[in-house]
Motif scaffolding. Structure first.
Motif, PDB file in Angstrom:
ATOM      1  N   ARG A   1      69.447 126.614 131.840  1.00 17.44           N
ATOM      2  CA  ARG A   1      68.178 126.094 131.579  1.00 17.44           C
ATOM      3  C   ARG A   1      68.137 124.555 132.003  1.00 17.44           C
ATOM      4  N   GLU A   2      67.223 124.314 132.765  1.00 15.66           N
ATOM      5  CA  GLU A   2      67.140 122.868 133.355  1.00 15.66           C
ATOM      6  C   GLU A   2      65.715 122.149 132.724  1.00 15.66           C
ATOM      7  N   TRP A   3      65.776 120.994 132.446  1.00 17.60           N
ATOM      8  CA  TRP A   3      64.816 120.347 131.927  1.00 17.60           C
ATOM      9  C   TRP A   3      64.045 119.619 133.339  1.00 17.60           C
ATOM     10  N   LEU A   4      62.601 119.645 133.168  1.00 17.52           N
ATOM     11  CA  LEU A   4      61.880 119.514 134.253  1.00 17.52           C
ATOM     12  C   LEU A   4      60.965 118.271 133.987  1.00 17.52           C
ATOM     13  N   ALA A   5      60.382 118.186 132.911  1.00 14.14           N
ATOM     14  CA  ALA A   5      59.240 117.309 132.608  1.00 14.14           C
ATOM     15  C   ALA A   5      59.160 117.021 131.019  1.00 14.14           C
ATOM     16  N   THR A   6      58.684 115.720 130.530  1.00 14.49           N
ATOM     17  CA  THR A   6      58.246 115.737 129.334  1.00 14.49           C
ATOM     18  C   THR A   6      57.111 114.642 129.142  1.00 14.49           C
ATOM     19  N   ILE A   7      55.995 115.027 128.355  1.00 19.06           N
ATOM     20  CA  ILE A   7      55.093 114.099 128.035  1.00 19.06           C
ATOM     21  C   ILE A   7      54.944 113.905 126.495  1.00 19.06           C
ATOM     22  N   THR A   8      54.784 112.500 126.166  1.00 15.52           N
ATOM     23  CA  THR A   8      54.736 112.228 124.687  1.00 15.52           C
ATOM     24  C   THR A   8      53.289 112.566 124.145  1.00 15.52           C
ATOM     25  N   ASN A   9      53.095 112.143 122.942  1.00 18.42           N
ATOM     26  CA  ASN A   9      51.799 112.361 122.385  1.00 18.42           C
ATOM     27  C   ASN A   9      50.907 110.994 122.825  1.00 18.42           C
ATOM     28  N   GLY A  10      51.521 110.108 123.221  1.00 20.03           N
ATOM     29  CA  GLY A  10      50.687 108.950 123.770  1.00 20.03           C
ATOM     30  C   GLY A  10      50.555 109.091 125.601  1.00 20.03           C
TER      31      GLY A  10
END
Length: 115
Positions: A45-54
């Motif tokens: 499994r490969e990480w693609l993108a993350t978005i924080t609460n802010g």
């Protein structure tokens, strides 16, 4: 109980676009990070993108400039806009959300990019 429901996968020609959605429901006080991963057959499994609460975002090099992550906090939903898709983007795509004490995964949605 927390549930994640993904949608938006499918079959697309190379160069095309898809938009994935992941709606979170259940006992939620606050969603911290939301992210997208993918897993191709025979690969990890490969990480693609993350978005924080802010709203701060981060991307893997493999998708930077082609994929855009966003979220609607009022709807507890995270999106992944995928443009300029390539056959090597073919995989099962998973969303992941981090709550205060635990992380949860979606069931996965298949994306197939045909050449």
């Amino acid at each position: 109980q927390v549930q994640l429901v993904e949608s938006g996968g499918g079959l697309v020609l190379a160069g095309g676009s898809l938009r994935l959605s992941c709606a979170v429901s259940g006992s939620i006080l606050r969603i911290n990070n939301m992210g997208w991963y993918r897993q191709a057959p025979g690969k990890q499994r490969e990480w693609l993108a993350t978005i924080t609460n802010g709203g701060s975002t981060g991307y893997a090099d493999s998708v930077k400039g082609r994929f855009t992550i966003s979220r609607d906090n009022a709807k507890n939903t995270v999106y992944l806009q995928m443009n300029s898709l390539k056959p090597e983007d073919t995989a099962v795509y998973y969303c992941k959300v981090d709550l205060q004490l635990s992380s949860y995964w979606g069931q996965g949605t298949q994306v197939t990019v045909s050449s």
